[in-house]
Write an enzyme that holds these catalytic residues in place. Sequence first.
Site, PDB file in Angstrom:
ATOM      1  N   HIS A  71      -5.727  -6.069  12.963  1.00  0.00           N
ATOM      2  CA  HIS A  71      -4.695  -6.273  11.964  1.00  0.00           C
ATOM      3  C   HIS A  71      -3.455  -5.456  12.340  1.00  0.00           C
ATOM      4  O   HIS A  71      -3.556  -4.248  12.567  1.00  0.00           O
ATOM      5  CB  HIS A  71      -5.167  -5.821  10.583  1.00  0.00           C
ATOM      6  CG  HIS A  71      -6.469  -6.411  10.154  1.00  0.00           C
ATOM      7  ND1 HIS A  71      -7.246  -5.847   9.169  1.00  0.00           N
ATOM      8  CD2 HIS A  71      -7.137  -7.523  10.566  1.00  0.00           C
ATOM      9  CE1 HIS A  71      -8.344  -6.584   8.986  1.00  0.00           C
ATOM     10  NE2 HIS A  71      -8.299  -7.602   9.836  1.00  0.00           N
ATOM     11  N   TYR A 126      -7.270   6.769   7.032  1.00  0.00           N
ATOM     12  CA  TYR A 126      -5.918   6.548   7.557  1.00  0.00           C
ATOM     13  C   TYR A 126      -4.855   6.781   6.482  1.00  0.00           C
ATOM     14  O   TYR A 126      -5.043   6.460   5.312  1.00  0.00           O
ATOM     15  CB  TYR A 126      -5.769   5.150   8.168  1.00  0.00           C
ATOM     16  CG  TYR A 126      -6.232   3.983   7.325  1.00  0.00           C
ATOM     17  CD1 TYR A 126      -5.316   3.153   6.688  1.00  0.00           C
ATOM     18  CD2 TYR A 126      -7.585   3.695   7.197  1.00  0.00           C
ATOM     19  CE1 TYR A 126      -5.734   2.065   5.948  1.00  0.00           C
ATOM     20  CE2 TYR A 126      -8.015   2.610   6.453  1.00  0.00           C
ATOM     21  CZ  TYR A 126      -7.082   1.792   5.821  1.00  0.00           C
ATOM     22  OH  TYR A 126      -7.499   0.724   5.080  1.00  0.00           O
TER      23      TYR A 126
END
Length: 477
Positions: free
Chosen positions: A72, A135
């Site tokens: 992605h 993240y």
Amino acid sequence: MTGASGPKPLSVTETPIPGLLVCELPVMSDNRGWFKENWQREKMVALGLPDFNPVQNNVSFNTKKGATRGIHAEPWDKYVSVASGRIFGAWVDLREGRTFGRTFFTELDPSRAVYVPRGVGNAFQTLEDSTAYTYLVNDHWSAEAQSQYVFLNLADETAGIPWPLDLAGAEISAKDRVHPRLSDVPPMPPRRTLVLGANGQLGKALRKALAGRTDVEFAGRGELDLSDPSALAQVDWKNYSTVINAAAYTAVDDAEGSGRADAWQVNGAAVAELARLAQEHHLTLVHVSTDYVFDGARAGHPEDEPFAPLGVYGQTKAAGDLAVATVPRHYILRTSWVIGEGHNFVRTMAALAERGVSPSVVDDQIGRLTFAEDLAGAIVHLLDAGAPYGTYNVSNEGPSMAWADVAREVFVLLGKPGDRVTGVSTAEYFAGRSAAPRPLNSVLDLDKLRATGFTPPPAQERLAAYVAGLADRERAE
């Protein structure tokens, strides 16, 4: 992790994908477990990691070895790391440009993290059970943002990712299994540059300087009017990386009376709002200032001279400068006596010369002309060169001149006697008229601009070329 000689030092290294950076993290261990500084802004930025202003922290917990996610590419920057376990990470550049399709692979454990710039496809496969992948991102997730994702099939043959565990037996979502091959992937376009005030003298010069750039948009007053307090709220700023503000209220005399509110709105309030938006959306803001922020009491104004505006116009521009200076990524270009396409002093003097008029022109205001094409060139140079952010004086080179000297030069260039121009003082010229106070010395120190590698041509050369081309300009307009 911690070795015989202690934890490895913090470091940041580049990869074959531009902007994709690997960060080695010191991990301190003892009998209780381990500790690390996963994100330490001051130290990491000093080593070259972008100061990307994260606003959201996400964690992906993966129960089994072999869980595979991606590829992605998202419309924001992110910093990926591992809190527990290990992963094999794969990154593919899916941005528009010459590096489209370039790859990088590495393993991550708690001692290694990767900074992933916007548009670079991100994927991972867990190498241990109970792996926590985390993240930081510098924009908030939304359904609208997700619609801008770019996807690549995990098994794409062109990328040739050497997955440690065969994808046939890996845990993969149904959506990830059917993403397109690289040949069918639409590259993620770059964030764009927005030019405000695109129909003024500088705006027209920027149109020429940036012609052919598909990542640049131009907005004149008809498209975005800074005198309207609600105008800036209509822009989707997430689509932009840079804003060049070439718009301004420049009716110096009107600003002292009927135009005072408009001057403060366009030069002050709107610029302050632009500065706020630039900080919120991590934009580079380029703003054009003026010699009128000074009182003209000295020659060779340096960039750090304290403001001392004499009139309302200068006060509003100084207020705008102060607001822009709060933006981390900003360029303020302070200029004087701009000459470009449209109504200006040189064209007025040329028209008077051709009509046989002998004008009186002030001879106690001293400065240098700035041709719009060179001001536009300086803006493009500072952006392309990645020059240090801050304020830069910009005018053309050459000796200082009074307005009367410029007028005489225009007359001579047109084959008319220069002595038809009579020099008068500012006080004499405006006697009996309502006028804003002007700085008497507008000469700007250009050393800081030259140090970046940009030296504007002499004003006299530009003036001669400009006057020679006036007939063609008038026909074109």
